[in-house]
Design a protein around this motif. Structure first.
Motif, PDB file in Angstrom:
ATOM      1  N   PRO A  56     -18.178  66.089 100.408  1.00 57.53           N
ATOM      2  CA  PRO A  56     -17.651  64.729 100.229  1.00 57.53           C
ATOM      3  C   PRO A  56     -17.839  63.869 101.484  1.00 57.53           C
ATOM      4  CG  PRO A  56     -16.108  66.314  99.351  1.00 57.53           C
ATOM      5  CD  PRO A  56     -17.171  67.101 100.092  1.00 57.53           C
ATOM      6  N   ARG A  57     -17.721  64.466 102.656  1.00 54.78           N
ATOM      7  CA  ARG A  57     -17.952  63.719 103.897  1.00 54.78           C
ATOM      8  C   ARG A  57     -19.415  63.286 103.985  1.00 54.78           C
ATOM      9  NH1 ARG A  57     -17.133  59.897 107.018  1.00 54.78           N
ATOM     10  NH2 ARG A  57     -17.661  60.197 109.175  1.00 54.78           N
ATOM     11  N   VAL A  82     -31.874  55.654  90.872  1.00 59.66           N
ATOM     12  CA  VAL A  82     -30.856  55.812  91.920  1.00 59.66           C
ATOM     13  C   VAL A  82     -29.499  56.081  91.272  1.00 59.66           C
ATOM     14  CG1 VAL A  82     -29.614  54.613  93.769  1.00 59.66           C
ATOM     15  CG2 VAL A  82     -32.119  54.491  93.650  1.00 59.66           C
ATOM     16  N   ARG A  83     -29.183  55.367  90.211  1.00 59.39           N
ATOM     17  CA  ARG A  83     -27.914  55.582  89.502  1.00 59.39           C
ATOM     18  C   ARG A  83     -27.843  57.007  88.949  1.00 59.39           C
ATOM     19  NH1 ARG A  83     -27.814  51.153  86.796  1.00 59.39           N
ATOM     20  NH2 ARG A  83     -29.143  51.899  85.131  1.00 59.39           N
ATOM     21  N   ASN A  84     -28.959  57.503  88.399  1.00 53.53           N
ATOM     22  CA  ASN A  84     -28.988  58.868  87.869  1.00 53.53           C
ATOM     23  C   ASN A  84     -28.789  59.900  88.976  1.00 53.53           C
ATOM     24  OD1 ASN A  84     -29.407  57.878  85.300  1.00 53.53           O
ATOM     25  ND2 ASN A  84     -31.618  58.236  85.320  1.00 53.53           N
ATOM     26  N   LEU A  85     -29.430  59.674  90.122  1.00 53.59           N
ATOM     27  CA  LEU A  85     -29.242  60.585  91.252  1.00 53.59           C
ATOM     28  C   LEU A  85     -27.797  60.583  91.741  1.00 53.59           C
ATOM     29  CD1 LEU A  85     -32.424  60.182  93.476  1.00 53.59           C
ATOM     30  CD2 LEU A  85     -31.523  62.303  92.535  1.00 53.59           C
ATOM     31  N   TYR A  86     -27.201  59.400  91.785  1.00 49.21           N
ATOM     32  CA  TYR A  86     -25.807  59.292  92.212  1.00 49.21           C
ATOM     33  C   TYR A  86     -24.903  60.067  91.255  1.00 49.21           C
ATOM     34  CZ  TYR A  86     -21.381  57.300  93.718  1.00 49.21           C
ATOM     35  OH  TYR A  86     -20.097  57.159  94.182  1.00 49.21           O
ATOM     36  N   GLN A  87     -25.120  59.906  89.960  1.00 51.09           N
ATOM     37  CA  GLN A  87     -24.323  60.621  88.966  1.00 51.09           C
ATOM     38  C   GLN A  87     -24.542  62.124  89.066  1.00 51.09           C
ATOM     39  OE1 GLN A  87     -21.911  59.324  86.922  1.00 51.09           O
ATOM     40  NE2 GLN A  87     -21.475  61.488  86.619  1.00 51.09           N
ATOM     41  N   GLU A  88     -25.792  62.519  89.280  1.00 47.19           N
ATOM     42  CA  GLU A  88     -26.105  63.943  89.427  1.00 47.19           C
ATOM     43  C   GLU A  88     -25.364  64.526  90.623  1.00 47.19           C
ATOM     44  OE1 GLU A  88     -30.111  65.549  90.979  1.00 47.19           O
ATOM     45  OE2 GLU A  88     -30.276  65.617  88.786  1.00 47.19           O
ATOM     46  N   ARG A  89     -25.328  63.781  91.707  1.00 46.75           N
ATOM     47  CA  ARG A  89     -24.630  64.226  92.918  1.00 46.75           C
ATOM     48  C   ARG A  89     -23.143  64.423  92.623  1.00 46.75           C
ATOM     49  NH1 ARG A  89     -24.100  60.322  98.072  1.00 46.75           N
ATOM     50  NH2 ARG A  89     -22.502  59.458  96.719  1.00 46.75           N
ATOM     51  N   CYS A  90     -22.533  63.490  91.921  1.00 47.04           N
ATOM     52  CA  CYS A  90     -21.119  63.610  91.542  1.00 47.04           C
ATOM     53  C   CYS A  90     -20.893  64.823  90.643  1.00 47.04           C
ATOM     54  CB  CYS A  90     -20.639  62.338  90.848  1.00 47.04           C
ATOM     55  SG  CYS A  90     -20.640  60.874  91.894  1.00 47.04           S
ATOM     56  N   ASP A  91     -21.794  65.026  89.693  1.00 48.51           N
ATOM     57  CA  ASP A  91     -21.693  66.165  88.775  1.00 48.51           C
ATOM     58  C   ASP A  91     -21.805  67.488  89.529  1.00 48.51           C
ATOM     59  OD1 ASP A  91     -21.440  64.352  86.687  1.00 48.51           O
ATOM     60  OD2 ASP A  91     -23.533  64.581  86.024  1.00 48.51           O
ATOM     61  N   LEU A  92     -22.693  67.549  90.512  1.00 49.07           N
ATOM     62  CA  LEU A  92     -22.858  68.780  91.299  1.00 49.07           C
ATOM     63  C   LEU A  92     -21.579  69.109  92.074  1.00 49.07           C
ATOM     64  CD1 LEU A  92     -26.493  68.244  92.545  1.00 49.07           C
ATOM     65  CD2 LEU A  92     -25.681  70.254  91.287  1.00 49.07           C
ATOM     66  N   LEU A  93     -20.965  68.115  92.654  1.00 49.29           N
ATOM     67  CA  LEU A  93     -19.721  68.343  93.394  1.00 49.29           C
ATOM     68  C   LEU A  93     -18.613  68.802  92.450  1.00 49.29           C
ATOM     69  CD1 LEU A  93     -18.350  68.214  96.151  1.00 49.29           C
ATOM     70  CD2 LEU A  93     -17.811  65.821  95.679  1.00 49.29           C
ATOM     71  N   ARG A  94     -18.519  68.163  91.298  1.00 45.86           N
ATOM     72  CA  ARG A  94     -17.507  68.535  90.307  1.00 45.86           C
ATOM     73  C   ARG A  94     -17.747  69.978  89.810  1.00 45.86           C
ATOM     74  NH1 ARG A  94     -17.144  64.062  88.113  1.00 45.86           N
ATOM     75  NH2 ARG A  94     -19.064  64.113  86.924  1.00 45.86           N
ATOM     76  N   LYS A  95     -18.991  70.325  89.560  1.00 44.87           N
ATOM     77  CA  LYS A  95     -19.326  71.676  89.087  1.00 44.87           C
ATOM     78  C   LYS A  95     -18.958  72.725  90.130  1.00 44.87           C
ATOM     79  CE  LYS A  95     -21.508  74.912  86.700  1.00 44.87           C
ATOM     80  NZ  LYS A  95     -20.991  75.487  85.492  1.00 44.87           N
ATOM     81  N   LEU A  96     -19.250  72.437  91.399  1.00 44.46           N
ATOM     82  CA  LEU A  96     -18.907  73.392  92.451  1.00 44.46           C
ATOM     83  C   LEU A  96     -17.401  73.560  92.548  1.00 44.46           C
ATOM     84  CD1 LEU A  96     -20.006  75.251  94.664  1.00 44.46           C
ATOM     85  CD2 LEU A  96     -19.819  73.319  96.249  1.00 44.46           C
ATOM     86  N   ASN A  97     -16.675  72.486  92.430  1.00 44.15           N
ATOM     87  CA  ASN A  97     -15.218  72.566  92.455  1.00 44.15           C
ATOM     88  C   ASN A  97     -14.700  73.371  91.258  1.00 44.15           C
ATOM     89  OD1 ASN A  97     -12.693  71.896  93.682  1.00 44.15           O
ATOM     90  ND2 ASN A  97     -12.377  70.433  92.024  1.00 44.15           N
TER      91      ASN A  97
END
Length: 153
Positions: A56-57, A82-97
């Motif tokens: 997150p940092r 860019v929007r898709n990459l941003y969403q993918e990044r959020c999804d990856l963080l959520r999945k790891l959590n």
């Protein structure tokens, strides 16, 4: 953002990226050892906790001035990518959590052994997806600045 702030942000991003690289390598090594080893799963949990603190940092630093804003300045029509990459990044963080939560919920070790193979595979898949995401980010940045539309011979 002034040049001094940019340098600080770039330095912090570099440090976080180096830490993530080390942690992902450690995570892969630990997953290879994790079958019936409670200590390995304990360390996996610690690595996941550290990643979930660092990522997150990193994202916050990347978002200063806008996520991939330099790409959009060069290629405004790439907003969807860019929007898709941003969403993918959020999804990856959520999945790891979610994976970390499932791992914690499967304690004690006897219960975790039932899920160990599944968790190990999902964590490996997550690592592969995260590395692919990082490569895609780098590629879109490179492509935005290396595109020569209409260049003649």
């Amino acid at each position: 953002m002034n040049r001094k702030q940019t340098g600080i942000v770039d330095g912090a991003l570099e440090e976080i990226s180096a830490l993530e690289y080390i942690l992902l390598g450690d995570l892969l090594d630990l997953l290879d050892e994790a079958d019936n080893d409670a200590a390995a799963w304990k360390w996996i949990s610690k690595v996941l906790d550290t990643l979930l603190t660092a990522m997150p940092r990193e994202f916050e630093l990347q978002d200063e001035g806008g996520y991939l804003e330099e790409v959009l300045e060069e290629q405004p029509n790439w907003q969807g990518q860019v929007r898709n990459l941003y969403q993918e990044r959020c999804d990856l963080l959520r999945k790891l959590n979610d994976l970390r939560t499932r791992m914690r919920d499967s304690q004690p070790l006897q219960k975790m052994q039932q899920m160990a193979s599944e968790l190990r595979d999902e964590l490996r898949d997550w690592i592969t997806s995260y590395i692919a995401h990082q490569r895609h980010e780098r590629r879109i940045i490179q492509d935005a600045f290396n595109s020569d539309f209409g260049a003649g011979d």
